[in-house]
Design an enzyme around this catalytic site. Structure first.
Site, PDB file in Angstrom:
ATOM      1  N   PHE A  61       0.863  -1.177   0.000  1.00  0.00           N
ATOM      2  CA  PHE A  61       0.000   0.000   0.000  1.00  0.00           C
ATOM      3  C   PHE A  61       0.904   1.232   0.000  1.00  0.00           C
ATOM      4  O   PHE A  61       2.056   1.147   0.446  1.00  0.00           O
ATOM      5  CB  PHE A  61      -0.862  -0.008   1.270  1.00  0.00           C
ATOM      6  CG  PHE A  61      -2.332   0.106   1.002  1.00  0.00           C
ATOM      7  CD1 PHE A  61      -2.943  -0.710   0.062  1.00  0.00           C
ATOM      8  CD2 PHE A  61      -3.121   1.016   1.704  1.00  0.00           C
ATOM      9  CE1 PHE A  61      -4.313  -0.618  -0.171  1.00  0.00           C
ATOM     10  CE2 PHE A  61      -4.488   1.106   1.471  1.00  0.00           C
ATOM     11  CZ  PHE A  61      -5.069   0.290   0.532  1.00  0.00           C
ATOM     12  N   GLN A  87      -8.116  14.676   4.524  1.00  0.00           N
ATOM     13  CA  GLN A  87      -7.589  13.999   3.345  1.00  0.00           C
ATOM     14  C   GLN A  87      -8.609  14.030   2.215  1.00  0.00           C
ATOM     15  O   GLN A  87      -9.780  13.717   2.428  1.00  0.00           O
ATOM     16  CB  GLN A  87      -7.278  12.548   3.709  1.00  0.00           C
ATOM     17  CG  GLN A  87      -6.521  11.813   2.630  1.00  0.00           C
ATOM     18  CD  GLN A  87      -5.987  10.489   3.167  1.00  0.00           C
ATOM     19  OE1 GLN A  87      -6.727   9.525   3.325  1.00  0.00           O
ATOM     20  NE2 GLN A  87      -4.707  10.447   3.464  1.00  0.00           N
ATOM     21  N   ARG A  93      -1.723  11.161  -3.020  1.00  0.00           N
ATOM     22  CA  ARG A  93      -3.102  11.604  -3.136  1.00  0.00           C
ATOM     23  C   ARG A  93      -3.243  13.121  -3.222  1.00  0.00           C
ATOM     24  O   ARG A  93      -3.955  13.647  -4.066  1.00  0.00           O
ATOM     25  CB  ARG A  93      -3.917  11.112  -1.934  1.00  0.00           C
ATOM     26  CG  ARG A  93      -4.214   9.644  -1.996  1.00  0.00           C
ATOM     27  CD  ARG A  93      -5.026   9.213  -0.792  1.00  0.00           C
ATOM     28  NE  ARG A  93      -5.233   7.758  -0.864  1.00  0.00           N
ATOM     29  CZ  ARG A  93      -5.857   7.048   0.061  1.00  0.00           C
ATOM     30  NH1 ARG A  93      -6.351   7.650   1.130  1.00  0.00           N
ATOM     31  NH2 ARG A  93      -6.015   5.749  -0.074  1.00  0.00           N
ATOM     32  N   ARG A 137      -3.071  10.671   6.790  1.00  0.00           N
ATOM     33  CA  ARG A 137      -3.253   9.273   7.135  1.00  0.00           C
ATOM     34  C   ARG A 137      -2.744   8.380   6.014  1.00  0.00           C
ATOM     35  O   ARG A 137      -3.025   8.624   4.846  1.00  0.00           O
ATOM     36  CB  ARG A 137      -4.743   8.973   7.347  1.00  0.00           C
ATOM     37  CG  ARG A 137      -5.040   7.509   7.564  1.00  0.00           C
ATOM     38  CD  ARG A 137      -6.514   7.252   7.704  1.00  0.00           C
ATOM     39  NE  ARG A 137      -7.246   7.388   6.460  1.00  0.00           N
ATOM     40  CZ  ARG A 137      -7.577   6.358   5.674  1.00  0.00           C
ATOM     41  NH1 ARG A 137      -7.239   5.148   5.992  1.00  0.00           N
ATOM     42  NH2 ARG A 137      -8.254   6.560   4.567  1.00  0.00           N
TER      43      ARG A 137
HETATM   44  C1  LIG Z   1     -14.744   4.898   0.867  1.00  0.00           C
HETATM   45  C2  LIG Z   1     -13.809   4.729   2.016  1.00  0.00           C
HETATM   46  C3  LIG Z   1     -12.775   3.803   1.956  1.00  0.00           C
HETATM   47  C4  LIG Z   1     -11.912   3.614   3.028  1.00  0.00           C
HETATM   48  N1  LIG Z   1     -10.926   2.682   2.936  1.00  0.00           N
HETATM   49  C5  LIG Z   1     -10.118   2.449   3.997  1.00  0.00           C
HETATM   50  C6  LIG Z   1      -9.133   1.432   3.958  1.00  0.00           C
HETATM   51  O1  LIG Z   1      -8.971   0.734   2.962  1.00  0.00           O
HETATM   52  N2  LIG Z   1      -8.361   1.214   5.029  1.00  0.00           N
HETATM   53  C7  LIG Z   1      -8.510   1.950   6.155  1.00  0.00           C
HETATM   54  O2  LIG Z   1      -7.793   1.695   7.096  1.00  0.00           O
HETATM   55  N3  LIG Z   1      -9.446   2.919   6.232  1.00  0.00           N
HETATM   56  C8  LIG Z   1     -10.254   3.192   5.186  1.00  0.00           C
HETATM   57  N4  LIG Z   1     -11.206   4.185   5.258  1.00  0.00           N
HETATM   58  C9  LIG Z   1     -11.390   4.918   6.512  1.00  0.00           C
HETATM   59  C10 LIG Z   1     -12.194   4.117   7.518  1.00  0.00           C
HETATM   60  O3  LIG Z   1     -13.086   3.280   6.861  1.00  0.00           O
HETATM   61  C11 LIG Z   1     -13.010   4.991   8.445  1.00  0.00           C
HETATM   62  O4  LIG Z   1     -12.211   5.938   9.015  1.00  0.00           O
HETATM   63  C12 LIG Z   1     -13.611   4.166   9.564  1.00  0.00           C
HETATM   64  O5  LIG Z   1     -14.422   3.163   9.023  1.00  0.00           O
HETATM   65  C13 LIG Z   1     -14.443   4.961  10.547  1.00  0.00           C
HETATM   66  O6  LIG Z   1     -15.027   4.057  11.470  1.00  0.00           O
HETATM   67  P1  LIG Z   1     -15.757   4.510  12.773  1.00  0.00           P
HETATM   68  O7  LIG Z   1     -16.076   3.314  13.538  1.00  0.00           O
HETATM   69  O8  LIG Z   1     -14.972   5.553  13.428  1.00  0.00           O
HETATM   70  O9  LIG Z   1     -17.067   5.206  12.260  1.00  0.00           O
HETATM   71  P2  LIG Z   1     -18.266   4.716  11.315  1.00  0.00           P
HETATM   72  O10 LIG Z   1     -18.060   3.387  10.762  1.00  0.00           O
HETATM   73  O11 LIG Z   1     -18.529   5.820  10.410  1.00  0.00           O
HETATM   74  O12 LIG Z   1     -19.460   4.580  12.323  1.00  0.00           O
HETATM   75  C14 LIG Z   1     -20.100   5.673  12.910  1.00  0.00           C
HETATM   76  C15 LIG Z   1     -21.179   5.127  13.799  1.00  0.00           C
HETATM   77  O13 LIG Z   1     -21.656   6.155  14.618  1.00  0.00           O
HETATM   78  C16 LIG Z   1     -23.047   6.205  14.598  1.00  0.00           C
HETATM   79  N5  LIG Z   1     -23.437   7.579  14.868  1.00  0.00           N
HETATM   80  C17 LIG Z   1     -23.016   8.707  14.255  1.00  0.00           C
HETATM   81  N6  LIG Z   1     -23.598   9.777  14.804  1.00  0.00           N
HETATM   82  C18 LIG Z   1     -24.409   9.319  15.780  1.00  0.00           C
HETATM   83  C19 LIG Z   1     -25.290   9.940  16.707  1.00  0.00           C
HETATM   84  N7  LIG Z   1     -25.460  11.259  16.734  1.00  0.00           N
HETATM   85  N8  LIG Z   1     -25.975   9.163  17.560  1.00  0.00           N
HETATM   86  C20 LIG Z   1     -25.835   7.820  17.545  1.00  0.00           C
HETATM   87  N9  LIG Z   1     -25.012   7.198  16.708  1.00  0.00           N
HETATM   88  C21 LIG Z   1     -24.308   7.938  15.830  1.00  0.00           C
HETATM   89  C22 LIG Z   1     -23.425   5.673  13.262  1.00  0.00           C
HETATM   90  O14 LIG Z   1     -24.688   5.095  13.311  1.00  0.00           O
HETATM   91  C23 LIG Z   1     -22.371   4.612  13.027  1.00  0.00           C
HETATM   92  O15 LIG Z   1     -22.782   3.406  13.605  1.00  0.00           O
HETATM   93  C24 LIG Z   1     -12.073   4.392   4.191  1.00  0.00           C
HETATM   94  C25 LIG Z   1     -13.111   5.312   4.267  1.00  0.00           C
HETATM   95  C26 LIG Z   1     -13.975   5.497   3.197  1.00  0.00           C
HETATM   96  C27 LIG Z   1     -15.070   6.517   3.302  1.00  0.00           C
END
Ligand SMILES: Cc1cc2nc3c(=O)[nH]c(=O)nc-3n(C[C@H](O)[C@H](O)[C@H](O)COP(=O)(O)OP(=O)(O)OC[C@H]3O[C@@H](n4cnc5c(N)ncnc54)[C@H](O)[C@@H]3O)c2cc1C
Ligand code: HEM
Ligand code: SF4
Ligand code: F3S
Ligand code: FES
Lengths: 123, 130, 291, 613
Positions: D115, D235, D283, D383
């Site tokens: 990567f 990013q 990027r 990142r």
């Molecule tokens: C298209 C894409 C590709 C990516 N690819 C990679 C990759 O290959 N490798 C890598 O390491 N990272 C990657 N990332 C980054 C990574 O996926 C994200 O940073 C990570 O998934 C975020 O996870 P999280 O658990 O913090 O939040 P999320 O998965 O976004 O979850 C947020 C949660 O909070 C809840 N929530 C939000 N607000 C509230 C509220 N007010 N009240 C109650 N619940 C709430 C939602 O319901 C959800 O369940 C990628 C991101 C994207 C967008």
């Protein structure tokens, strides 16, 4: 969390038998149709002809198995269809035993007829 | 919980125009299956006349065969049986996991073949009726 | 040009006097103002757009609490067409520009969260995955059939989740290698379960299946979930046995009538019917020990 | 109104939230997940690439840490980075043990691939849908453990005590709005609240983030008194589809895809943006090149350039990039075998967020954060691909464990204003923070602090949120969507890949205007059932708060570091800017200050080097 379904009536035997009888029926039904509609036309059927055929043990056994397989296959199919429609509880039990009884009657009557058709000639 | 709207039976039967091949196959297979089992019962009933003796048996059979409507019904029965057989074989293949990609095509093939066989059998069935 | 304000809109106005009785006056006023401004916006739209450039949506509306929506109806929206526009985009546009009470689930916009399975022109699809110019107009958008409607396009998913839970949708191997050692899995086995692991719980399959309608049939998604574990060799034989028993119960695999509509609608192209059939054979094999 | 009581409340059920809940459960706590989406709908499911973990011979966590520090442009904190790299292998294998469907090698072990920015192929993956598998695998474990999930429950605010100094405050729970019924519920947390609400991508008009990514957690923690850290580092991904923001992976360029402008020129070379690497430059370089092309009139409609892969041949494309064909046809209506795909840069990931230490704890007692919403900080100014997913599981688990039981090693990272080294002194063109109206504060503030026993604090917060909701429902106001789109517009225009002082100041003024207009929003949907209008209206308020913080940080930081580029300051200034930006709400009067970057690791110090690849 969802409750688990407790009724452990496994339906795989009936499922399998439905397929096995189907395979059997494909053959016999085709034979039956050919024989009684194409070789002998239905309007030419007479008891004499029927008796001649029925008196052969092979044919007799085939027809009786045909009857049993067909009845099982058909009645089981009907039962499945009703279960899929969501029939539950007492109505279902009634239907189940009703169908079993009807099938047995049909088979009994069928055998009786077939026996009669042999005219006692079965060797 | 607040109440929600149940669209009821319309959902189950009202959408037939949107049915896909597999659903039609299911509907037809059911229908033909029911006709066949129904026929099996009548068939045995008719044949039961054999117990009464030859004249009864022959008379009933030939009497029925003389009715034009019965002849047509026989063609119908054949079509029903043929479809049920062909689609039944199709289903057996599906059960074996064979040719799943062609499930819709094989259904259409069953339909066409059924039609063809039914038409082809008309002369035989109607032979001597007129 | 027509406006998005549908027949029902005039019905709503006809019912005004009733509504005033059970809505706060401020709210009522606001709604009225809203409508007026919507009309204005519509007109602005109409003057700049010609008919070919708009997409006509007919959207199912229902709300148990709002008088004029208690009787389900269809509302019309005319949305300026754009290249690449999906059904979800059109719904978002309608909500943000015409009627902020239009309600539907959505989140990822990329067919991964499974929130927006809808009944679009007579078939279960993800709104975000459906290009609007591939559809006949007007585009009819309804909530998923066979599920109770909570409001507008939102259906109750509880039953679906319950069915998923029934198959114990979690890996249960107790006999794990220690520390940083992995459970080995060969490529073929991973390949075998690959498609089944793609499910996004959208419920499209369940909604399309006549057998699952109304009844308690586990449904294609849950059975597929079971398949994912039954076929995963990392779980031992005993668990496999146990899992087969679950899916063989009364409402399990034997209910499937191979209608194939689940397979047809699955947005992740999971060969659901094939998986169900394979499980049936697996179950039979398993019970006929001498196979 | 109902009061639910649990030991640990986890807000958000994406990768970080689920992992936190499992960890808390394993530590013996009674834990509940409160989430606005059903867990499997979380945006973690969208991640494609993979999880970085040093698993193999020849690789080591030290190398991973080195790469990460370098990638962060030396704005990552070494203790956090080292924790990430040390814990990641174990956490990744934990996922394997939970049955996650990783891609496999011939010997049956999990596959890893190279990567960008990594010195070893350590990105562990499951096809092109790693995030999906990660999310579902963990949700399965949550179901297995019978952890209580309150789904479609929108958390509107935290319940925090009203001590003067944020570091004395205690978080007692939070308030949830049951989307389906419209009922407000209080959640009392006996031990702690973990925020895991994901990224704030919806600040921008064009983003790879889901519609639900409104950064509610950041905004709530911010208003409760926790500073937001390094928010200016955002990013942008150079190749996203213009209609939807769906991401087209780097793989296309990796396989040889070419970027063209509307003159049909291969601009990465022809205009000298990256003479060596061309399309494969990093990027941010590619993203800036694209925007320059568009600004100079060489773009296509939708502000896009073209990404062409037709010359690779159908066979190679279907073999290696099959999912791209589906993405382009489904989401953009373009068949990439027939025509080039339009692409443009889109917001992708927020490096900044809620300030926490390596245990996920914030300066408020009992308040934790993990995942994209938090800033530990491991990503610093930029990142590396594949470093977010390990962050979720590593810091999710740590936050969950610590919230469940206070024991565990003390943290090296200091939080709260006691870590302050310097208070910023910058010119702002407008007032910031709370709009003084005297009356309707409930709507504008979205929250206040309270005193009393835990239950009292939660009950007061509940009462206050009820008032807020009622006011919004009854206000005869404007549609929040208008405010939101204005906000997104100015952020996209002025706080994008190119930033300059005038633009940033304009953005602050526009954000202020949005804030003032927000005083007049109302919810026009009168229904209590599934009122998404209400929910989105509250979200918009949260976006405004974060946009302000982000822009303030961007205005202050007069250097070019990682993802943050400034027109008149095009180099990294280590003497002046080797520090974190912190913005504290200060009860409505935002304050900007700085804290040290910790470059001192367990056994070595990471000396800033030029970030070139
Ligand atoms: C298209 C894409 C590709 C990516 N690819 C990679 C990759 O290959 N490798 C890598 O390491 N990272 C990657 N990332 C980054 C990574 O996926 C994200 O940073 C990570 O998934 C975020 O996870 P999280 O658990 O913090 O939040 P999320 O998965 O976004 O979850 C947020 C949660 O909070 C809840 N929530 C939000 N607000 C509230 C509220 N007010 N009240 C109650 N619940 C709430 C939602 O319901 C959800 O369940 C990628 C991101 C994207 C967008
Ligand atoms: C000759 C070859 C036949 C074949 C290959 C065949 C095949 C099948 C198969 C595979 C099914 C099961 C469908 C399912 O469960 O999904 C079925 C159902 C059925 N069959 Fe047959 N069958 C044949 C003959 C008959 C005959 C002779 C009868 C009548 C006696 C009959 C009556 C039925 C009935 C009633 C059903 C149930 C239909 C339903 O689901 O409602 N079949 N058949
Ligand atoms: S199997 Fe397919 S259609 Fe069914 S829920 Fe899963 S993704 Fe949706
Ligand atoms: S639609 Fe239903 S009947 Fe079987 S093949 Fe699919 S589950
Ligand atoms: S919005 Fe997520 S699947 Fe369509």
């Amino acid at each position: 969390m969802a409750e688990h379904y407790t009724s452990f009536s496994r339906d795989d035997t009936r499922w399998l038998l439905q397929r096995v009888t189907a395979v059997f029926l494909v053959g016999v039904l085709a034979f039956h149709f050919m024989l009684l509609h194409f070789v002998h036309h239905a309007y030419e059927i007479t008891l004499a002809g029927t008796t001649a055929r029925m008196s052969q043990p092979g044919y007799f056994i085939t027809m009786v198995s045909f009857l049993i397989a067909g009845t099982f296959h058909g009645v089981n199919g009907v039962y499945n269809a009703l279960v899929n429609q969501g029939i539950e509880g007492t109505p279902r039990t009634i239907v189940k035993y009703g169908l079993i009884i009807v099938s047995l009657l049909l088979i009994a009557q069928g055998i009786r007829v077939a026996w009669a058709m042999t005219g006692g000639q079965l060797i | 919980m607040s109440q929600s709207y149940d669209r009821g039976l319309v959902e189950n039967f009202g959408r037939w125009t949107e049915f896909s091949a597999g659903m039609w196959a299911w509907v037809f297979h059911k229908f033909t299956g029911w006709v066949l089992i129904g026929y099996l019962f009548t068939h045995i009933a008719v044949l039961s006349t054999a117990i009464e003796g030859a004249s009864m048996y022959n008379g009933t059979l030939q009497g029925l065969e003389a009715l034009l409507i019965v002849r047509f019904m026989e063609v119908g029965l054949l079509a029903v049986a043929v479809f049920h057989i062909l689609n039944g074989v199709r289903l057996l293949f599906v059960d074996l996991g064979l040719g799943l990609d062609a499930q819709d095509k094989s259904f259409y093939a069953s339909l066409i073949l059924t039609g063809a066989i039914a038409v082809a059998s008309i002369p035989t069935f109607l032979g001597g009726a007129f | 040009m027509s406006t998005h304000v549908s027949e029902s809109e005039s019905e709503a106005q006809a019912g005004t006097d009733q509504q005033t009785t059970d809505r706060p006056a401020a709210q009522q006023r606001r709604l009225e103002k809203k409508r007026a401004s919507n009309d204005q916006r519509e007109q602005a739209d109409s003057s700049t757009e010609t008919d070919e450039e708009t997409v006509h949506l007919k959207v199912f509306r229902y709300d148990p609490e709002v008088k004029d929506k208690q009787e389900p109806r269809f509302d019309d929206f005319h949305v300026p067409a754009k290249k690449g526009m999906t059904v979800l985009d059109a719904l978002i546009y309608s909500r943000d520009h015409y009627d902020s009470s239009l309600t539907f689930r959505h989140s990822c916009r990329q067919a991964i969260c499974g929130s927006d399975a809808l009944f679009i022109n007579g078939s279960q699809r993800l709104g975000c995955q459906t290009q609007i110019d591939e559809l006949d107009q007007p585009v009819r958008v309804e909530p998923l059939p066979h599920q109770e409607v909570v409001k507008d396009l939102v259906v109750d998913m509880e039953h679906f989740y319950d069915q998923m839970d029934t198959v114990e949708p979690y890996f249960q191997e107790e006999d794990l290698p220690s520390g940083l050692d992995e459970q080995r899995q060969d490529r073929e086995n991973r390949e075998k379960i690959k498609m089944s692991t793609r499910c996004i719980w959208c419920g499209a399959c369940m909604s399309s299946c006549n057998i699952a309608a109304g009844g308690n049939y586990l449904g294609p998604a849950a059975i597929n979930k079971a398949y994912r574990f039954v076929m995963d060799e990392r779980e031992g034989e005993d668990l496999k046995q146990q899992r087969l028993e679950t899916i063989e119960e009364e409402q399990g695999v034997w209910r499937c009538q191979t209608q194939f509509s689940c397979t047809n609608v699955c947005p992740k192209d999971i060969p659901l019917t094939e998986h169900i059939q394979e499980l049936k054979r697996e179950a039979v094999k398993n019970n006929l020990k001498f196979w | 109104m109902t009061l639910h009581e649990h030991d640990v409340i986890v807000v958000g059920a994406g990768g970080a939230g689920l992992r936190a809940a499992i960890a808390a459960n394993e530590a013996g706590a009674d834990v509940a997940l409160v989430t606005k989406l059903h867990p499997v709908r979380s945006h973690t499911g969208a991640a494609e690439g993979g999880i970085n973990a040093a698993l193999r011979d020849g690789d080591s966590w030290e190398d991973h840490a080195y790469d990460t520090m370098k990638g962060s442009d030396y704005l990552g904190d070494a203790p956090a980075v080292e924790t990430l790299c040390q814990d990641s292998p174990e956490e990744t294998i934990q996922l394997e043990h939970w049955g996650m469907a990783f891609s496999r090698e011939d010997d049956g072990r999990v596959s890893q691939r190279p990567f960008g920015g990594l010195s070893f192929p350590r990105t562990t993956y499951a096809g092109a849908e790693t995030g999906h598998h990660l999310l579902h695998t963990m949700y399965e474990q949550v179901v297995k453990r019978g952890i209580q999930v309150y789904d479609e429950q929108y958390v509107t605010d935290l319940a925090v005590t009203d001590h003067e100094d944020p570091e004395d405050r205690v978080c007692q729970g939070c308030i949830g709005y049951d989307i389906k019924t419209g009922q407000l519920n209080g959640f009392v947390a006996n031990n702690g609240v973990v925020i895991a609400t994901g990224g704030p991508g919806q600040m921008y008009a064009h983003t790879t983030n889901a519609v639900a990514q409104t950064g509610d957690g950041q905004a709530m923690a911010y208003r409760a008194g926790v500073p937001l850290q390094d928010m200016e580092f955002v990013q942008f991904h150079p190749t996203t589809l213009p209609s939807t923001g769906v991401l087209i992976s780097e793989g296309v360029r990796g396989e040889g895809g070419i970027l063209y402008n509307s003159n049909g020129e291969r601009f990465m070379f022809e205009y000298g943006y990256a003479n060596n690497d061309g399309e494969l430059a990093s990027r941010d370089v590619v993203a800036r090149a694209e925007v320059t092309e568009v600004n100079e009139g060489r773009g296509y409609e939708n502000d896009a350039v073209h990404l062409d892969m037709r010359h690779l041949g159908e066979e190679r494309i279907t073999d290696r990039l099959e999912n791209i064909i589906h993405l382009a046809t489904d989401f953009e209506g373009v068949d990439p075998l027939e025509e080039p795909m339009p692409v443009k840069p889109g917001q992708h990931y927020a490096m900044g967020g809620i300030e926490t230490d390596e245990n996920g704890e914030t300066c408020i007692d009992g308040l934790y954060a993990a995942g994209e919403c938090a800033c530990v900080s491991v990503h610093g100014a930029n990142r590396l691909g594949g470093n977010a997913l390990p962050e979720l599981i590593v810091f999710g688990a740590r936050a969950g464990r610590h919230a469940a039981s206070e024991d565990g090693a003390g943290a090296q990272i200091e939080t709260g204003s006691s870590a302050r080294i310097e208070t910023a002194d910058i010119d702002v063109p407008t007032e910031l923070g709370r709009v003084e109206t005297g009356s309707d504060d409930a709507v504008a503030d979205g929250g206040e602090l309270h005193s009393g026993s835990p239950k009292e604090v939660v009950n007061r917060a509940l009462e206050q949120q009820r008032e807020r909701v009622e006011t919004l429902m009854e206000t005869d106001g404007i549609n929040h969507a208008d405010v939101r789109s204005d906000l997104q517009e100015t952020m996209t225009e002025n706080v994008n890949v190119f930033r300059n002082e005038a633009g940033l100041k304009q953005a602050l003024k526009d954000i202020r205007a949005c804030r003032e207009r927000y005083q007049e929003v109302g919810v026009s949907d009168p229904s209590r059932t599934f009122n998404t209008d209400l929910m989105h209206t509250i979200e918009t308020r949260n976006l405004i708060d974060q946009a302000e913080v982000l822009t303030l940080g961007a205005l202050a930081r007069t250097e070019f570091r990682g993802a943050h580029w400034r027109q008149s300051h095009q180099e990294r200034k280590d003497e002046e800017w080797l520090k974190h930006t912190m913005v504290a709400w200060n009860d409505g009067a935002p304050e900007l200050y700085y804290t040290d970057v910790l470059l001192e690791g367990e056994s070595k110090k990471y000396e800033p080097k030029v970030r070139s690849y």
